[in-house]
Design an enzyme around this catalytic site. Structure first.
Site, PDB file in Angstrom:
ATOM      1  N   TYR A  68     -42.256 -27.696  43.472  1.00 42.70           N
ATOM      2  CA  TYR A  68     -42.449 -26.254  43.665  1.00 42.70           C
ATOM      3  C   TYR A  68     -43.859 -25.858  43.263  1.00 42.70           C
ATOM      4  O   TYR A  68     -44.355 -26.247  42.196  1.00 42.70           O
ATOM      5  CB  TYR A  68     -41.412 -25.504  42.827  1.00 42.70           C
ATOM      6  CG  TYR A  68     -41.745 -24.064  42.527  1.00 42.70           C
ATOM      7  CD1 TYR A  68     -41.913 -23.119  43.542  1.00 42.70           C
ATOM      8  CD2 TYR A  68     -41.896 -23.632  41.209  1.00 42.70           C
ATOM      9  CE1 TYR A  68     -42.222 -21.803  43.259  1.00 42.70           C
ATOM     10  CE2 TYR A  68     -42.198 -22.312  40.913  1.00 42.70           C
ATOM     11  CZ  TYR A  68     -42.367 -21.400  41.941  1.00 42.70           C
ATOM     12  OH  TYR A  68     -42.681 -20.098  41.654  1.00 42.70           O
ATOM     13  N   ALA A 117     -46.156 -22.858  42.120  1.00 44.60           N
ATOM     14  CA  ALA A 117     -46.151 -21.518  41.529  1.00 44.60           C
ATOM     15  C   ALA A 117     -47.563 -20.950  41.543  1.00 44.60           C
ATOM     16  O   ALA A 117     -48.513 -21.655  41.183  1.00 44.60           O
ATOM     17  CB  ALA A 117     -45.631 -21.589  40.093  1.00 44.60           C
ATOM     18  N   TYR A 118     -47.698 -19.679  41.920  1.00 41.54           N
ATOM     19  CA  TYR A 118     -49.027 -19.069  41.967  1.00 41.54           C
ATOM     20  C   TYR A 118     -49.078 -17.702  41.294  1.00 41.54           C
ATOM     21  O   TYR A 118     -50.147 -17.147  41.098  1.00 41.54           O
ATOM     22  CB  TYR A 118     -49.506 -18.946  43.416  1.00 41.54           C
ATOM     23  CG  TYR A 118     -48.599 -18.125  44.298  1.00 41.54           C
ATOM     24  CD1 TYR A 118     -48.707 -16.737  44.352  1.00 41.54           C
ATOM     25  CD2 TYR A 118     -47.608 -18.734  45.072  1.00 41.54           C
ATOM     26  CE1 TYR A 118     -47.860 -15.980  45.156  1.00 41.54           C
ATOM     27  CE2 TYR A 118     -46.760 -17.987  45.878  1.00 41.54           C
ATOM     28  CZ  TYR A 118     -46.891 -16.621  45.922  1.00 41.54           C
ATOM     29  OH  TYR A 118     -46.048 -15.875  46.710  1.00 41.54           O
ATOM     30  N   SER A 153     -46.520 -15.100  38.430  1.00 45.65           N
ATOM     31  CA  SER A 153     -46.110 -15.121  37.025  1.00 45.65           C
ATOM     32  C   SER A 153     -45.412 -16.414  36.639  1.00 45.65           C
ATOM     33  O   SER A 153     -45.310 -16.731  35.452  1.00 45.65           O
ATOM     34  CB  SER A 153     -45.210 -13.920  36.704  1.00 45.65           C
ATOM     35  OG  SER A 153     -44.007 -13.979  37.454  1.00 45.65           O
ATOM     36  N   GLU A 210     -36.497 -14.667  42.656  1.00 49.05           N
ATOM     37  CA  GLU A 210     -37.485 -14.287  43.669  1.00 49.05           C
ATOM     38  C   GLU A 210     -36.890 -13.438  44.797  1.00 49.05           C
ATOM     39  O   GLU A 210     -37.602 -13.042  45.714  1.00 49.05           O
ATOM     40  CB  GLU A 210     -38.150 -15.539  44.255  1.00 49.05           C
ATOM     41  CG  GLU A 210     -38.875 -16.402  43.227  1.00 49.05           C
ATOM     42  CD  GLU A 210     -40.036 -15.693  42.554  1.00 49.05           C
ATOM     43  OE1 GLU A 210     -40.545 -14.689  43.101  1.00 49.05           O
ATOM     44  OE2 GLU A 210     -40.443 -16.134  41.470  1.00 49.05           O
TER      45      GLU A 210
END
Length: 198
Positions: A9, A11-12, A14, A106
């Site tokens: 995964y 993540a970009y 928070s 999300e």
């Protein structure tokens, strides 16, 4: 369960925060920094991080490209070629339960949708391109203003990403125009923790 059996995964937002990821996805493990080419980091219409494909780019979802070698020539310190849009994020390995938790946090499929995109792993000795799960709000591709509650969560994530090697120049150029710098003290509440959402 081996890493090859888990979902990788990217993540970009928070979820750059190691603390937030440990809370949302208890069995997730950090892997490395990575670069997603031909995408731009923005605060989306809802006030949270989003990425949008660069105008004129050929960015698209891809599958089954794990482990393809990538030539690093001409890259800057974050693994970006000259003049192109890019997003630096953190790669985590997720078990199925973690991915389900993240889907709830999300807002899949109503808010973010899941895409499999090629990213370039950084700092692993030899350059490598892998396919990773990325959450993208495709229905609302415009820009907005960062929500107040999100500022602290983003700054905690930025602090952790810089600790893992994200460059200060990337933070200043691509994140700070959207998220003001703010010292993070104590606990930062996660309003989208899976336990609060079902």
């Amino acid at each position: 369960m081996t890493n090859s059996e888990k979902t990788l995964y990217f993540a970009y937002g928070s979820n750059l925060s190691l603390t937030q990821m440990a809370s949302r996805c208890p069995t997730s493990t950090y892997h490395a920094l990575a670069t997603l080419r031909n995408w731009k980091w923005v605060i989306g219409e809802r006030g949270y991080a989003n990425i949008v494909a660069s105008p004129g780019s050929t960015a698209k979802s891809t599958f089954g490209l794990r482990g393809r070698p990538l030539a690093p020539a001409g890259e800057d310190e974050d693994g970006n070629g000259d003049g192109e849009d890019y997003v630096v994020g953190m790669l985590y390995y997720l078990e199925a339960a973690d991915e389900a938790n993240l889907d709830r946090a999300e807002g899949v499929p109503d808010v973010y949708v899941k895409q499999m995109l090629d990213v370039d792993v950084l700092g692993m000795g030899t350059a490598q391109r892998v396919t990773a799960l990325v959450y993208v709000d495709v229905a609302r591709a415009g820009t907005g203003v960062c929500r107040e509650e999100y500022v602290g969560r983003m700054n905690r994530g930025v602090r952790d990403a810089v600790g893992k090697g994200m460059s200060a120049s990337y933070v200043e150029k691509y994140l700070r125009p959207w998220v003001r710098e703010e010292e993070v003290l104590g606990e930062v509440e996660d309003p989208f923790h899976p336990e609060k959402n079902g």
